[in-house]
Design an enzyme around this catalytic site. Structure first.
Site, PDB file in Angstrom:
ATOM      1  N   LYS A  13       0.833  -1.222   0.000  1.00  0.00           N
ATOM      2  CA  LYS A  13       0.000   0.000   0.000  1.00  0.00           C
ATOM      3  C   LYS A  13       0.859   1.261   0.000  1.00  0.00           C
ATOM      4  O   LYS A  13       0.645   2.167  -0.801  1.00  0.00           O
ATOM      5  CB  LYS A  13      -0.944   0.013   1.221  1.00  0.00           C
ATOM      6  CG  LYS A  13      -1.871  -1.170   1.316  1.00  0.00           C
ATOM      7  CD  LYS A  13      -2.784  -1.082   2.519  1.00  0.00           C
ATOM      8  CE  LYS A  13      -2.072  -1.166   3.857  1.00  0.00           C
ATOM      9  NZ  LYS A  13      -1.388  -2.460   4.122  1.00  0.00           N
ATOM     10  N   ARG A  88      -9.757   0.779   8.297  1.00  0.00           N
ATOM     11  CA  ARG A  88      -9.235  -0.534   8.659  1.00  0.00           C
ATOM     12  C   ARG A  88     -10.274  -1.340   9.425  1.00  0.00           C
ATOM     13  O   ARG A  88      -9.976  -2.400   9.937  1.00  0.00           O
ATOM     14  CB  ARG A  88      -8.041  -0.318   9.578  1.00  0.00           C
ATOM     15  CG  ARG A  88      -6.746  -0.845   9.034  1.00  0.00           C
ATOM     16  CD  ARG A  88      -5.716  -0.535  10.091  1.00  0.00           C
ATOM     17  NE  ARG A  88      -4.494  -1.184   9.863  1.00  0.00           N
ATOM     18  CZ  ARG A  88      -3.479  -0.661   9.193  1.00  0.00           C
ATOM     19  NH1 ARG A  88      -3.607   0.505   8.623  1.00  0.00           N
ATOM     20  NH2 ARG A  88      -2.350  -1.316   9.079  1.00  0.00           N
ATOM     21  N   ARG A 122      12.062  -5.439   4.698  1.00  0.00           N
ATOM     22  CA  ARG A 122      11.698  -4.016   4.559  1.00  0.00           C
ATOM     23  C   ARG A 122      12.616  -3.111   5.384  1.00  0.00           C
ATOM     24  O   ARG A 122      12.963  -3.404   6.517  1.00  0.00           O
ATOM     25  CB  ARG A 122      10.255  -3.793   5.017  1.00  0.00           C
ATOM     26  CG  ARG A 122       9.905  -2.298   5.031  1.00  0.00           C
ATOM     27  CD  ARG A 122       8.445  -2.046   5.044  1.00  0.00           C
ATOM     28  NE  ARG A 122       7.766  -2.549   6.215  1.00  0.00           N
ATOM     29  CZ  ARG A 122       6.461  -2.444   6.392  1.00  0.00           C
ATOM     30  NH1 ARG A 122       5.707  -1.861   5.479  1.00  0.00           N
ATOM     31  NH2 ARG A 122       5.899  -2.927   7.491  1.00  0.00           N
ATOM     32  N   ARG A 153      11.441  -1.434  10.917  1.00  0.00           N
ATOM     33  CA  ARG A 153      10.313  -1.051  11.770  1.00  0.00           C
ATOM     34  C   ARG A 153      10.154  -2.038  12.916  1.00  0.00           C
ATOM     35  O   ARG A 153      10.276  -3.244  12.724  1.00  0.00           O
ATOM     36  CB  ARG A 153       9.021  -0.991  10.945  1.00  0.00           C
ATOM     37  CG  ARG A 153       8.812   0.353  10.314  1.00  0.00           C
ATOM     38  CD  ARG A 153       7.658   0.387   9.338  1.00  0.00           C
ATOM     39  NE  ARG A 153       6.426  -0.239   9.787  1.00  0.00           N
ATOM     40  CZ  ARG A 153       5.291  -0.233   9.084  1.00  0.00           C
ATOM     41  NH1 ARG A 153       5.258   0.383   7.916  1.00  0.00           N
ATOM     42  NH2 ARG A 153       4.212  -0.821   9.539  1.00  0.00           N
ATOM     43  N   ARG A 164      -0.364  -8.646  13.449  1.00  0.00           N
ATOM     44  CA  ARG A 164      -0.952  -7.699  12.489  1.00  0.00           C
ATOM     45  C   ARG A 164      -1.802  -8.449  11.465  1.00  0.00           C
ATOM     46  O   ARG A 164      -2.852  -7.978  11.052  1.00  0.00           O
ATOM     47  CB  ARG A 164       0.161  -6.891  11.802  1.00  0.00           C
ATOM     48  CG  ARG A 164       0.736  -5.813  12.730  1.00  0.00           C
ATOM     49  CD  ARG A 164       2.074  -5.305  12.268  1.00  0.00           C
ATOM     50  NE  ARG A 164       2.072  -4.728  10.956  1.00  0.00           N
ATOM     51  CZ  ARG A 164       3.161  -4.639  10.175  1.00  0.00           C
ATOM     52  NH1 ARG A 164       4.316  -5.102  10.603  1.00  0.00           N
ATOM     53  NH2 ARG A 164       3.077  -4.083   9.006  1.00  0.00           N
TER      54      ARG A 164
HETATM   55  P1  AP5 Z   1       4.876  -1.569   1.852  1.00  0.00           P
HETATM   56  O1  AP5 Z   1       4.569  -0.684   0.703  1.00  0.00           O
HETATM   57  O2  AP5 Z   1       5.587  -0.971   3.026  1.00  0.00           O
HETATM   58  O3  AP5 Z   1       3.541  -2.317   2.316  1.00  0.00           O
HETATM   59  P2  AP5 Z   1       2.302  -1.758   3.153  1.00  0.00           P
HETATM   60  O4  AP5 Z   1       1.085  -2.473   2.626  1.00  0.00           O
HETATM   61  O5  AP5 Z   1       2.285  -0.277   3.162  1.00  0.00           O
HETATM   62  O6  AP5 Z   1       2.678  -2.366   4.556  1.00  0.00           O
HETATM   63  P3  AP5 Z   1       2.545  -1.771   6.014  1.00  0.00           P
HETATM   64  O7  AP5 Z   1       3.222  -2.801   6.887  1.00  0.00           O
HETATM   65  O8  AP5 Z   1       3.045  -0.372   6.114  1.00  0.00           O
HETATM   66  O9  AP5 Z   1       1.030  -1.805   6.207  1.00  0.00           O
HETATM   67  P4  AP5 Z   1       0.338  -1.910   7.506  1.00  0.00           P
HETATM   68  O10 AP5 Z   1      -1.057  -1.737   7.020  1.00  0.00           O
HETATM   69  O11 AP5 Z   1       0.578  -3.147   8.283  1.00  0.00           O
HETATM   70  O12 AP5 Z   1       1.000  -0.762   8.407  1.00  0.00           O
HETATM   71  P5  AP5 Z   1       0.663   0.790   8.616  1.00  0.00           P
HETATM   72  O13 AP5 Z   1       1.925   1.535   8.466  1.00  0.00           O
HETATM   73  O14 AP5 Z   1      -0.511   1.192   7.778  1.00  0.00           O
HETATM   74  O15 AP5 Z   1       5.703  -2.803   1.276  1.00  0.00           O
HETATM   75  C1  AP5 Z   1       6.273  -3.778   2.137  1.00  0.00           C
HETATM   76  C2  AP5 Z   1       7.672  -4.199   1.619  1.00  0.00           C
HETATM   77  O16 AP5 Z   1       7.526  -4.836   0.360  1.00  0.00           O
HETATM   78  C3  AP5 Z   1       8.645  -3.033   1.377  1.00  0.00           C
HETATM   79  O17 AP5 Z   1       9.933  -3.450   1.704  1.00  0.00           O
HETATM   80  C4  AP5 Z   1       8.535  -2.752  -0.125  1.00  0.00           C
HETATM   81  O18 AP5 Z   1       9.740  -2.210  -0.649  1.00  0.00           O
HETATM   82  C5  AP5 Z   1       8.251  -4.150  -0.675  1.00  0.00           C
HETATM   83  N1  AP5 Z   1       7.369  -4.168  -1.848  1.00  0.00           N
HETATM   84  C6  AP5 Z   1       6.194  -3.472  -1.997  1.00  0.00           C
HETATM   85  N2  AP5 Z   1       5.630  -3.770  -3.184  1.00  0.00           N
HETATM   86  C7  AP5 Z   1       6.458  -4.689  -3.782  1.00  0.00           C
HETATM   87  C8  AP5 Z   1       6.416  -5.411  -5.013  1.00  0.00           C
HETATM   88  N3  AP5 Z   1       5.416  -5.254  -5.891  1.00  0.00           N
HETATM   89  N4  AP5 Z   1       7.428  -6.267  -5.288  1.00  0.00           N
HETATM   90  C9  AP5 Z   1       8.448  -6.440  -4.427  1.00  0.00           C
HETATM   91  N5  AP5 Z   1       8.555  -5.789  -3.250  1.00  0.00           N
HETATM   92  C10 AP5 Z   1       7.565  -4.934  -2.928  1.00  0.00           C
HETATM   93  O19 AP5 Z   1       0.180   0.805  10.123  1.00  0.00           O
HETATM   94  C11 AP5 Z   1       1.065   0.551  11.202  1.00  0.00           C
HETATM   95  C12 AP5 Z   1       0.294   0.489  12.505  1.00  0.00           C
HETATM   96  O20 AP5 Z   1      -0.396   1.752  12.751  1.00  0.00           O
HETATM   97  C13 AP5 Z   1      -0.837  -0.565  12.550  1.00  0.00           C
HETATM   98  O21 AP5 Z   1      -0.354  -1.845  12.892  1.00  0.00           O
HETATM   99  C14 AP5 Z   1      -1.759   0.047  13.624  1.00  0.00           C
HETATM  100  O22 AP5 Z   1      -1.267  -0.176  14.903  1.00  0.00           O
HETATM  101  C15 AP5 Z   1      -1.685   1.537  13.338  1.00  0.00           C
HETATM  102  N6  AP5 Z   1      -2.723   1.989  12.390  1.00  0.00           N
HETATM  103  C16 AP5 Z   1      -2.504   2.468  11.118  1.00  0.00           C
HETATM  104  N7  AP5 Z   1      -3.662   2.783  10.520  1.00  0.00           N
HETATM  105  C17 AP5 Z   1      -4.647   2.510  11.437  1.00  0.00           C
HETATM  106  C18 AP5 Z   1      -6.066   2.609  11.395  1.00  0.00           C
HETATM  107  N8  AP5 Z   1      -6.721   3.050  10.304  1.00  0.00           N
HETATM  108  N9  AP5 Z   1      -6.761   2.241  12.507  1.00  0.00           N
HETATM  109  C19 AP5 Z   1      -6.123   1.810  13.608  1.00  0.00           C
HETATM  110  N10 AP5 Z   1      -4.776   1.677  13.707  1.00  0.00           N
HETATM  111  C20 AP5 Z   1      -4.048   2.016  12.629  1.00  0.00           C
END
Ligand code: AP5
Length: 207
Positions: A13, A88, A122, A153, A164
């Site tokens: 994402k 979410r 990552r 992270r 997660r």
């Molecule tokens: P990446 O792009 O970082 O993936 P992502 O889907 O953004 O993963 P996140 O772990 O950031 O999502 P998340 O939803 O768990 O965490 P968030 O930060 O939102 O890609 C991952 C890896 O793969 C990278 O190394 C990238 O380079 C590689 N990659 C990507 N695409 C690729 C491809 N096509 N081919 C090869 N490699 C690739 O949230 C963190 C925390 O915040 C949550 O756990 C929660 O506690 C809190 N939080 C956030 N939003 C909310 C909400 N709405 N409500 C409540 N709590 C929330």
């Protein structure tokens, strides 16, 4: 255009949102980045959510909804935005429907094995929020965009990734049906290289 990016942790994402924001000239609103910034700066919110983030749980809906509502009211969101990590839960999605019009929800479909390999490699830049994979860094721990020091992270530890995932499957997955029922769901094969996935998204958005 008001776009939501859905998908499991590590589905790409953030990576896709960063590319789309340049292409479409609309901001990326990542709730994860907002929370990590508060954590890093040790704001009252950061201290309140520290344990939740580090254990892989979800920040309470009322806090998250308020933050997003205020952020989307800022002038740079007037012509559209990409929501990365919000909503979410069904509660968050219904709240969003109450104050914004959603044009489409793009779901990045990626199998669990691929995700585990992506998250274990990552690296994150706390200075510019850039996300990279070790395989593309040639052994360097310097951010190729801003020169900051890359980190792993805290919530990418194996135990937290599993939690997660559990939270994703119980609380976030139902959003796929929610947006499907509204006729707004776009399902994208999120496997393959970054450019391949990005092309698939652009192809659908340009139709
Ligand atoms: P990446 O792009 O970082 O993936 P992502 O889907 O953004 O993963 P996140 O772990 O950031 O999502 P998340 O939803 O768990 O965490 P968030 O930060 O939102 O890609 C991952 C890896 O793969 C990278 O190394 C990238 O380079 C590689 N990659 C990507 N695409 C690729 C491809 N096509 N081919 C090869 N490699 C690739 O949230 C963190 C925390 O915040 C949550 O756990 C929660 O506690 C809190 N939080 C956030 N939003 C909310 C909400 N709405 N409500 C409540 N709590 C929330």
């Amino acid at each position: 255009m008001n776009i939501i990016l859905l998908g499991a942790p590590g589905s790409g994402k953030g990576t896709m949102a960063q590319k789309l924001t340049g292409e479409l000239n609309i901001p990326q609103i990542s709730t994860g980045d907002i929370f990590r910034k508060n954590l890093k700066e040790e704001t009252p919110l950061g201290l309140q959510i520290k344990d939740i983030l580090n254990s892989g749980g979800l920040v309470p809906d009322e806090i998250t909804i308020e933050i997003v509502k205020n952020r989307l009211a800022e002038p740079d969101c007037a012509h559209g935005y990409i929501l990365d990590g919000f909503p979410r839960s069904i509660v968050q999605a219904k709240a969003l429907d109450g104050f914004q019009r959603v044009d489409c929800a793009i779901n990045l479909d990626v199998d669990k094995q691929t995700i585990v390999s992506r998250l274990s490699g990552r690296r994150f830049c706390p200075d510019c929020n850039g996300t990279f994979h070790v395989s593309a860094l040639g052994g360097s721990d310097t951010c190729p965009v801003c020169g900051g020091k890359l980190i792993t992270r805290k919530d990418d530890s194996e135990e937290t990734v599993l939690e997660r995932f559990r939270v994703y499957e119980t609380t976030t997955l139902p959003l796929i049906e929610y947006y499907k029922a509204q006729g707004k769901l776009i399902n994208i094969d999120g496997t393959g290289g970054v450019e391949a996935v990005y092309r698939r998204i652009l192809d659908v958005l340009r139709k």
